[in-house]
Design a protein around this motif. Sequence first.
Motif, PDB file in Angstrom:
ATOM      1  N   LEU A 120      -6.902  -4.465   5.590  1.00  0.00           N
ATOM      2  CA  LEU A 120      -7.580  -3.212   5.264  1.00  0.00           C
ATOM      3  C   LEU A 120      -6.822  -2.018   5.833  1.00  0.00           C
ATOM      4  CD1 LEU A 120     -11.390  -4.009   5.675  1.00  0.00           C
ATOM      5  CD2 LEU A 120      -9.968  -4.112   3.614  1.00  0.00           C
ATOM      6  N   SER A 121      -6.267  -2.180   7.038  1.00  0.00           N
ATOM      7  CA  SER A 121      -5.454  -1.098   7.598  1.00  0.00           C
ATOM      8  C   SER A 121      -4.228  -0.868   6.726  1.00  0.00           C
ATOM      9  CB  SER A 121      -5.039  -1.422   9.038  1.00  0.00           C
ATOM     10  OG  SER A 121      -4.049  -2.443   9.089  1.00  0.00           O
ATOM     11  N   GLY A 122      -3.706  -1.947   6.143  1.00  0.00           N
ATOM     12  CA  GLY A 122      -2.580  -1.818   5.223  1.00  0.00           C
ATOM     13  C   GLY A 122      -2.960  -1.081   3.954  1.00  0.00           C
ATOM     14  N   TYR A 123      -4.126  -1.423   3.385  1.00  0.00           N
ATOM     15  CA  TYR A 123      -4.580  -0.735   2.170  1.00  0.00           C
ATOM     16  C   TYR A 123      -4.762   0.758   2.438  1.00  0.00           C
ATOM     17  CZ  TYR A 123      -6.105  -5.570   1.086  1.00  0.00           C
ATOM     18  OH  TYR A 123      -6.185  -6.931   0.907  1.00  0.00           O
ATOM     19  N   LEU A 124      -5.395   1.075   3.567  1.00  0.00           N
ATOM     20  CA  LEU A 124      -5.644   2.477   3.909  1.00  0.00           C
ATOM     21  C   LEU A 124      -4.341   3.225   4.187  1.00  0.00           C
ATOM     22  CD1 LEU A 124      -8.764   1.951   6.204  1.00  0.00           C
ATOM     23  CD2 LEU A 124      -8.750   3.122   3.987  1.00  0.00           C
ATOM     24  N   THR A 125      -3.394   2.542   4.824  1.00  0.00           N
ATOM     25  CA  THR A 125      -2.090   3.157   5.078  1.00  0.00           C
ATOM     26  C   THR A 125      -1.346   3.402   3.774  1.00  0.00           C
ATOM     27  OG1 THR A 125      -1.935   2.087   7.247  1.00  0.00           O
ATOM     28  CG2 THR A 125       0.113   2.897   6.284  1.00  0.00           C
ATOM     29  N   LEU A 126      -1.385   2.434   2.871  1.00  0.00           N
ATOM     30  CA  LEU A 126      -0.736   2.598   1.572  1.00  0.00           C
ATOM     31  C   LEU A 126      -1.365   3.764   0.814  1.00  0.00           C
ATOM     32  CD1 LEU A 126       1.180   1.737  -0.658  1.00  0.00           C
ATOM     33  CD2 LEU A 126      -0.440  -0.082  -1.294  1.00  0.00           C
ATOM     34  N   GLY A 127      -2.709   3.845   0.839  1.00  0.00           N
ATOM     35  CA  GLY A 127      -3.380   4.967   0.184  1.00  0.00           C
ATOM     36  C   GLY A 127      -2.960   6.301   0.780  1.00  0.00           C
ATOM     37  N   GLN A 128      -2.863   6.354   2.103  1.00  0.00           N
ATOM     38  CA  GLN A 128      -2.450   7.584   2.787  1.00  0.00           C
ATOM     39  C   GLN A 128      -1.024   7.976   2.397  1.00  0.00           C
ATOM     40  OE1 GLN A 128      -2.144   7.223   7.056  1.00  0.00           O
ATOM     41  NE2 GLN A 128      -0.796   8.993   7.182  1.00  0.00           N
ATOM     42  N   TYR A 129      -0.103   7.017   2.465  1.00  0.00           N
ATOM     43  CA  TYR A 129       1.307   7.319   2.181  1.00  0.00           C
ATOM     44  C   TYR A 129       1.505   7.733   0.719  1.00  0.00           C
ATOM     45  CZ  TYR A 129       3.456   6.046   6.639  1.00  0.00           C
ATOM     46  OH  TYR A 129       3.864   6.033   7.952  1.00  0.00           O
ATOM     47  N   LEU A 130       0.765   7.129  -0.196  1.00  0.00           N
ATOM     48  CA  LEU A 130       0.843   7.549  -1.592  1.00  0.00           C
ATOM     49  C   LEU A 130       0.320   8.972  -1.747  1.00  0.00           C
ATOM     50  CD1 LEU A 130      -0.406   4.267  -3.306  1.00  0.00           C
ATOM     51  CD2 LEU A 130       1.824   5.337  -3.703  1.00  0.00           C
ATOM     52  N   PHE A 131      -0.821   9.237  -1.118  1.00  0.00           N
ATOM     53  CA  PHE A 131      -1.444  10.559  -1.192  1.00  0.00           C
ATOM     54  C   PHE A 131      -0.511  11.632  -0.648  1.00  0.00           C
ATOM     55  CE2 PHE A 131      -4.050  13.923   0.732  1.00  0.00           C
ATOM     56  CZ  PHE A 131      -4.866  14.281  -0.338  1.00  0.00           C
ATOM     57  N   GLU A 132       0.211  11.312   0.422  1.00  0.00           N
ATOM     58  CA  GLU A 132       1.092  12.272   1.071  1.00  0.00           C
ATOM     59  C   GLU A 132       2.524  12.249   0.524  1.00  0.00           C
ATOM     60  OE1 GLU A 132      -1.117  12.332   5.464  1.00  0.00           O
ATOM     61  OE2 GLU A 132       0.677  11.093   5.169  1.00  0.00           O
ATOM     62  N   ASP A 133       2.742  11.499  -0.568  1.00  0.00           N
ATOM     63  CA  ASP A 133       4.075  11.396  -1.180  1.00  0.00           C
ATOM     64  C   ASP A 133       5.128  10.893  -0.205  1.00  0.00           C
ATOM     65  OD1 ASP A 133       3.475  12.249  -3.808  1.00  0.00           O
ATOM     66  OD2 ASP A 133       3.455  14.337  -3.157  1.00  0.00           O
ATOM     67  N   LYS A 134       4.739   9.932   0.627  1.00  0.00           N
ATOM     68  CA  LYS A 134       5.659   9.374   1.610  1.00  0.00           C
ATOM     69  C   LYS A 134       6.236   8.027   1.171  1.00  0.00           C
ATOM     70  CE  LYS A 134       3.637  11.478   5.771  1.00  0.00           C
ATOM     71  NZ  LYS A 134       2.952  11.172   7.064  1.00  0.00           N
ATOM     72  N   VAL A 135       5.803   7.508   0.043  1.00  0.00           N
ATOM     73  CA  VAL A 135       6.283   6.213  -0.418  1.00  0.00           C
ATOM     74  C   VAL A 135       6.389   6.250  -1.936  1.00  0.00           C
ATOM     75  CG1 VAL A 135       3.995   5.150  -0.702  1.00  0.00           C
ATOM     76  CG2 VAL A 135       5.964   3.711  -0.124  1.00  0.00           C
ATOM     77  N   GLU A 136       7.283   5.438  -2.463  1.00  0.00           N
ATOM     78  CA  GLU A 136       7.503   5.409  -3.908  1.00  0.00           C
ATOM     79  C   GLU A 136       6.261   4.931  -4.643  1.00  0.00           C
ATOM     80  OE1 GLU A 136      10.695   3.508  -7.131  1.00  0.00           O
ATOM     81  OE2 GLU A 136      11.034   3.305  -4.971  1.00  0.00           O
ATOM     82  N   ASN A 137       5.999   5.545  -5.766  1.00  0.00           N
ATOM     83  CA  ASN A 137       4.822   5.247  -6.576  1.00  0.00           C
ATOM     84  C   ASN A 137       4.997   3.930  -7.348  1.00  0.00           C
ATOM     85  OD1 ASN A 137       2.306   5.827  -7.567  1.00  0.00           O
ATOM     86  ND2 ASN A 137       2.912   7.616  -8.762  1.00  0.00           N
ATOM     87  N   GLY A 138       3.887   3.184  -7.509  1.00  0.00           N
ATOM     88  CA  GLY A 138       3.877   1.992  -8.357  1.00  0.00           C
ATOM     89  C   GLY A 138       4.431   0.726  -7.731  1.00  0.00           C
ATOM     90  N   GLU A 139       4.561   0.687  -6.411  1.00  0.00           N
ATOM     91  CA  GLU A 139       5.202  -0.437  -5.730  1.00  0.00           C
ATOM     92  C   GLU A 139       4.186  -1.417  -5.129  1.00  0.00           C
ATOM     93  OE1 GLU A 139       8.694  -1.228  -4.993  1.00  0.00           O
ATOM     94  OE2 GLU A 139       8.746  -0.052  -6.838  1.00  0.00           O
ATOM     95  N   PRO A 140       4.504  -2.719  -5.092  1.00  0.00           N
ATOM     96  CA  PRO A 140       3.662  -3.712  -4.404  1.00  0.00           C
ATOM     97  C   PRO A 140       4.066  -3.858  -2.943  1.00  0.00           C
ATOM     98  CG  PRO A 140       5.375  -4.852  -5.612  1.00  0.00           C
ATOM     99  CD  PRO A 140       5.577  -3.373  -5.863  1.00  0.00           C
ATOM    100  N   PHE A 141       3.075  -4.204  -2.093  1.00  0.00           N
ATOM    101  CA  PHE A 141       3.333  -4.415  -0.673  1.00  0.00           C
ATOM    102  C   PHE A 141       2.547  -5.619  -0.170  1.00  0.00           C
ATOM    103  CE2 PHE A 141       4.471  -0.006  -1.202  1.00  0.00           C
ATOM    104  CZ  PHE A 141       5.550   0.166  -0.343  1.00  0.00           C
ATOM    105  N   ASN A 142       3.208  -6.432   0.656  1.00  0.00           N
ATOM    106  CA  ASN A 142       2.546  -7.542   1.349  1.00  0.00           C
ATOM    107  C   ASN A 142       1.953  -7.061   2.666  1.00  0.00           C
ATOM    108  OD1 ASN A 142       3.343  -9.410  -0.589  1.00  0.00           O
ATOM    109  ND2 ASN A 142       5.186 -10.007   0.531  1.00  0.00           N
TER     110      ASN A 142
END
Length: 366
Positions: free
Chosen positions: A235-257
């Motif tokens: 869940l911390s990973g999901y929330l972090t991914l949501g944050q980084y996407l929102f803040e344009d800190k990570v590439e869009n459309g990517e999968p993460f383990n």
Amino acid sequence: MAFNNVYKGRRVLITGNTGFKGSWLSAWLLMMGADVYGYSLDIPTSPSMFETLKLSDRMHHYFGDIRDKEKVNSHIQEIKPDFIFHLAAQAIVSTSYVDPFDTITTNVVGTASVLEAIRNITWNCTSVLITSDKAYDNVEWIWGYRETDAVGGKDVYSGSKGAAELTIKSYWKSFIQSMPNIKLGIARAGNVIGGGDWAKDRIIVDCVKAFSENEIVEIRCPKATRPWQHVLEPLSGYLTLGQYLFEDKVENGEPFNFGPRAEQTKTVFELVQDLAELWGLDKNNAAKLTDNLPFQEATLLKLNCDKALAYLDWHSTLHYCECVHFIADWYKAFYIEKNDNLYELTISQIEMYMNVAQQQQLKWTE
């Protein structure tokens, strides 16, 4: 791990919010000040974490079938969420053997329904779609699967998760990647354990039910190894991914383990013994082997989480022993102490988890 207050005051929709993971995620987002909405078919178990935490009084909730794309679209258009976390799924492997068609339609068509609704969004929205580690074509090798490895599955449940991944990829490539208002990420995790789970054919659930009734728990595959992780980890990973996407800190459309530390890969028998000891029982006489094997289970499945570390600065927080302590404390409060405020305990465990994560982050940056 403060998530920069990106969720505070924002509308967050969780599909599958009445489930185990969905309930924990709802509580976490409520704690952070989000305006939380839920969409789910029903309350899947009795007891349930959703009811135990009285989440229906703390958030907006709507009952509906995730496969009904008109209802899903209508609900999303009505609430106009800033974030969507898609967790709704048929998540029990044994159930997939009893009702394979329901498993496939829920996990594949349900995901397509959400993607169809995302296609119609005209406002800025960040979406995290959750599948499973079982989406990978598991050949039971000793190293962890990477996000570039093949998806698939020998059984219906794994196949449904692999098919969901292909559905997400095709929608992304065909439609969503050209929508500038949409941020989208895919999360893969599995073998999540924690307080508040009462789903069928899960080892922790079988343990606490047996222990609370002074019975010996039956285990099917004592030597099977699993990368055990507390529910707060992914869940911390999901929330972090949501944050980084929102803040344009990570590439869009990517999968993460999102998976646990290497030392968290313990056998089923080791986990049962450790939980029994924390329950105050004789760990050597707490379990017995059953020859009731209603379905075939993989014996080895690991995830490589280097990508999450490199691009999201995310890594697992709890050690195995801390994970088991969290679980024992939660279920003992429910079964033994008869605690009538499990919401407060749940929030307390989230806060403890965040504090441990913050301390570890400080050590990493020193």
